[in-house]
Scaffold this active site. Structure first.
Site, PDB file in Angstrom:
ATOM      1  N   ASN A 148       7.765  -2.745   6.115  1.00  0.00           N
ATOM      2  CA  ASN A 148       7.701  -1.422   5.168  1.00  0.00           C
ATOM      3  C   ASN A 148       8.752  -0.505   5.631  1.00  0.00           C
ATOM      4  O   ASN A 148       9.113   0.400   4.758  1.00  0.00           O
ATOM      5  CB  ASN A 148       6.473  -1.167   5.179  1.00  0.00           C
ATOM      6  CG  ASN A 148       5.748  -1.267   6.608  1.00  0.00           C
ATOM      7  OD1 ASN A 148       5.803  -1.988   7.217  1.00  0.00           O
ATOM      8  ND2 ASN A 148       5.298   0.011   6.826  1.00  0.00           N
ATOM      9  N   GLN A 176       5.047  -5.715   0.991  1.00  0.00           N
ATOM     10  CA  GLN A 176       6.174  -5.231   0.643  1.00  0.00           C
ATOM     11  C   GLN A 176       7.134  -6.263  -0.138  1.00  0.00           C
ATOM     12  O   GLN A 176       7.950  -5.675  -0.744  1.00  0.00           O
ATOM     13  CB  GLN A 176       7.089  -4.551   1.852  1.00  0.00           C
ATOM     14  CG  GLN A 176       6.255  -3.469   2.382  1.00  0.00           C
ATOM     15  CD  GLN A 176       6.168  -2.132   1.488  1.00  0.00           C
ATOM     16  OE1 GLN A 176       7.112  -2.007   0.464  1.00  0.00           O
ATOM     17  NE2 GLN A 176       5.257  -1.434   1.646  1.00  0.00           N
ATOM     18  N   SER A 196      -1.179  -5.651  -2.301  1.00  0.00           N
ATOM     19  CA  SER A 196      -1.790  -4.478  -3.014  1.00  0.00           C
ATOM     20  C   SER A 196      -0.880  -4.218  -4.320  1.00  0.00           C
ATOM     21  O   SER A 196       0.312  -4.282  -4.400  1.00  0.00           O
ATOM     22  CB  SER A 196      -1.377  -3.199  -1.891  1.00  0.00           C
ATOM     23  OG  SER A 196      -2.279  -3.068  -0.985  1.00  0.00           O
ATOM     24  N   HIS A 198      -0.456  -1.418  -6.051  1.00  0.00           N
ATOM     25  CA  HIS A 198       0.086   0.004  -6.056  1.00  0.00           C
ATOM     26  C   HIS A 198       1.465  -0.183  -5.594  1.00  0.00           C
ATOM     27  O   HIS A 198       2.368   0.878  -5.699  1.00  0.00           O
ATOM     28  CB  HIS A 198      -0.687   1.159  -5.447  1.00  0.00           C
ATOM     29  CG  HIS A 198      -0.807   0.674  -3.687  1.00  0.00           C
ATOM     30  ND1 HIS A 198       0.104   2.012  -3.096  1.00  0.00           N
ATOM     31  CD2 HIS A 198      -1.475   0.358  -3.060  1.00  0.00           C
ATOM     32  CE1 HIS A 198      -0.220   1.737  -1.978  1.00  0.00           C
ATOM     33  NE2 HIS A 198      -1.289   0.689  -1.650  1.00  0.00           N
ATOM     34  N   THR A 237     -19.647  -5.473  -7.352  1.00  0.00           N
ATOM     35  CA  THR A 237     -19.185  -5.229  -8.794  1.00  0.00           C
ATOM     36  C   THR A 237     -17.662  -5.292  -8.981  1.00  0.00           C
ATOM     37  O   THR A 237     -17.090  -4.567  -8.224  1.00  0.00           O
ATOM     38  CB  THR A 237     -19.740  -4.087  -9.425  1.00  0.00           C
ATOM     39  OG1 THR A 237     -21.109  -4.257  -9.057  1.00  0.00           O
ATOM     40  CG2 THR A 237     -19.293  -4.048 -10.970  1.00  0.00           C
ATOM     41  N   CYS A 324       1.642   6.150   7.060  1.00  0.00           N
ATOM     42  CA  CYS A 324       0.303   6.387   8.066  1.00  0.00           C
ATOM     43  C   CYS A 324       1.001   7.097   9.295  1.00  0.00           C
ATOM     44  O   CYS A 324       0.122   7.792   9.955  1.00  0.00           O
ATOM     45  CB  CYS A 324      -0.111   5.077   8.317  1.00  0.00           C
ATOM     46  SG  CYS A 324      -0.326   4.064   6.910  1.00  0.00           S
TER      47      CYS A 324
END
Ligand code: PLP
Length: 376
Positions: A148, A176, A196, A198, A237, A324
């Protein structure tokens, strides 16, 4: 605003938002409900699962929807931790994301032995060392497809084979890689992989764990318990709008013209060449000599005041490491592992381009950096 932080996250594509819209308050039923509305939601999930699977060169039942790569990776490590009788050695690369490193550290606290594979000065796993440290005692090898912070691409297939020859499982953090290089669960010969949405113009809070052979082939106790969704591996759910958005983002990826990545690489090179002129011999491009993600530029620059640069360039968004790690001036574990000779005067900047970044964005960025740089 100039956005150069695509590796942290990307905006949702308009088509993704449009695809998700009905599933918030029109077709909002629980995908596990037996009634007609529930079946509509379940059908939308099935369509999305096929789209994600096709994008990853996997089979639909091998896709387990999770909240994202961090959860996917944790599932794998927790599964191993819960196994009553297992080998107790893990191999990870030293430049993994914290999702992998911290998961490995958890198992270490519980008595597993963890080997952190060093990387070459170009940011690639040292295969000779990998061949030595992966042994018949190794239960799991986890290596990212692409980094990343510096974008370097790892020899995934080679490492997969080393793991399998030793009888170990192989997990890939492919967060990535997706959307920026070819991704194939088949070609990579991996057992597990984390994703992921996003990072590929999909929504946040949704992702997937690829499990080779599907949940029936999960080799360990299931860490999460509940209603049995996702083959019991990720009960709870289903996030139908998120899943539909992830599917739509994968569908866009599949249909995207291949030239997009070449174009991004050209713009990234343009950026690096102009910054080389600005910083002369103060700049080093990390991973310049090896295969890298086309949108990523990790730069080590001597003696610049990054705090001032960030303050002055309010409308230019970039990173000083992974999101992060932001807020600290210390070089990240990735940069420190790659550049063992990095000194206290070195500062790291990461520019990661979106698919719609333009040449004029790059020219403007270079000019703004040049005008606002301050040496310490
Ligand atoms: N792995 C890599 C290489 C990443 O870049 C990221 C996020 O930046 C993650 C894992 C974690 O992804 P998420 O925060 O979506 O769970």
């Amino acid at each position: 605003m100039l956005y150069f932080d695509a590796n942290a996250t990307t905006p949702c594509a308009p088509e993704v938002l449009e695809a998700m819209r009905p599933y918030w308050n029109t077709s909002f039923a629980n995908a596990s409900s037996p009634h007609r509305a529930g079946r509509v939601a379940a059908q939308a999930v099935a369509v999305a699962r096929r789209a994600v699977a096709e994008c990853l060169d996997a089979r639909p039942h091998e896709i387990i929807f999770t909240s994202g790569a961090t959860e996917s990776t944790n599932l794998v490590f927790w599964g191993l931790l819960l196994a009553p009788r297992t080998r107790r050695h893990i191999v990870v690369s030293a430049i993994e994301h914290k999702a992998v490193l911290e998961s490995a550290a958890l198992l270490e606290e519980q008595g597993f032995e963890v080997t952190r594979l060093p990387v070459t000065p170009d940011g690639v796993v040292d295969l000779n060392i990998a061949a030595r440290v992966i042994t018949p005692e190794t239960a799991l090898v986890s290596v990212q497809a692409a980094n990343n912070e510096i974008g370097t691409i790892q020899p995934i297939l080679h490492i997969a084979r080393l793991a399998h020859q030793a009888g170990a499982f192989f997990h890939v953090d492919a967060v990535q890689a997706l959307g920026k290089m070819p991704v194939s669960m088949l070609d990579w010969e991996c057992d597990f992989a984390s994703f992921s949405a996003h990072k590929i113009y999909g929504p946040k809070g949704i992702g997937a764990l690829f499990v080779k052979g599907g949940p029936m082939r999960w080799p360990w106790p299931r860490p999460l318990r509940g209603g049995g969704q996702e083959g019991g591996l990720r009960p709870g759910t289903l996030n139908v709008p998120g899943i539909v958005g992830f599917g739509a983002a994968c569908e866009i990826l599949r249909q995207r013209p291949a030239e997009i990545l070449e174009n991004i690489a050209t713009l990234r090179d343009l950026l690096e060449n102009s910054l080389k002129k600005v910083f002369n011999n103060r700049i080093r491009i990390v991973g310049e000599n090896v295969e890298r993600l086309p949108n990523t530029s990790g730069l080590l620059i001597k003696d610049i005041d990054t705090d001032i640069l960030f303050l002055r360039c309010k409308n230019v968004l970039f990173s000083n490491g992974s999101a992060c790690n932001s807020g600290t001036i210390e070089l990240s574990h990735v940069v420190k592992s790659v550049l063992l000779d990095a000194s206290l005067d070195d500062r790291f900047l990461r520019f990661s381009l979106l698919e719609n970044t333009t040449k004029s964005d790059i020219e403007l960025l270079s000019r703004i950096i040049q005008e606002n740089i301050l040496y310490e």
